[in-house]
Enzyme design. Structure first.
Site, PDB file in Angstrom:
ATOM      1  CG  ASP A  34      -1.786   1.225   1.341  1.00  0.00           C
ATOM      2  OD1 ASP A  34      -2.440   1.610   0.347  1.00  0.00           O
ATOM      3  OD2 ASP A  34      -1.811   1.821   2.444  1.00  0.00           O
ATOM      4  CB  ALA A  35       3.715   2.263   2.131  1.00  0.00           C
TER       5      ALA A  35
END
Length: 143
Positions: A34-35
């Site tokens: 996600d990051a």
């Protein structure tokens, strides 16, 4: 050999030993993925566009959400290798104790699978493949 220079630098600078890629849970891969996905999208937007931070955030939020990620993975599914599909499915099928605020459960699970794939490719040093899949997905979304 790990081709991810950033990951190598992180390990060396902070004196962290590299873990076996299969030692990560699918949700941990998704957490990191996600990051990674968000920093790539933000970088693309900042480099290509101008505007206030608020408008830049709005543009990135249009792509970094469960619905958009579910659509992106559905568009690139036929280009994934068997290994990549396996990682995606592990992430998609992982039992999470949280639910997305603004997404249905199908989109949320698909997005979690996509994020797990992004995390896996990042940790495995496959940045070129990761970027290739994002580029392909973004091109498919804009059509």
């Amino acid at each position: 050999m790990n081709k991810n220079q950033l990951l190598n630098d992180i390990h060396n600078f902070f004196q962290i030993s590299k873990k076996e890629i299969n030692g990560y849970s699918p949700l941990t891969l998704a957490y990191l993925g996600d990051a990674v996905f968000e920093i790539i999208i933000r970088t693309i937007i900042v480099e290509k566009k101008s505007g206030t931070v608020k408008s830049l955030h709005r543009q990135s939020s249009d792509l970094v959400n469960a619905k958009a990620q579910a659509e992106l993975i559905s568009r690139i599914m036929n280009t994934l290798t068997e290994q990549e599909i396996s990682i995606y499915k592990r992430g998609r099928n992982a039992k999470s104790h949280s639910v997305a605020k603004n997404a249905d459960i199908h989109d949320y699970r698909s997005a979690t699978g996509f994020e797990a794939l992004m995390g896996y490719l990042y940790l495995n040093g496959e940045m070129e493949r990761l970027l290739e899949l994002i580029q392909l997905g973004l091109a498919e979304l804009s059509e």
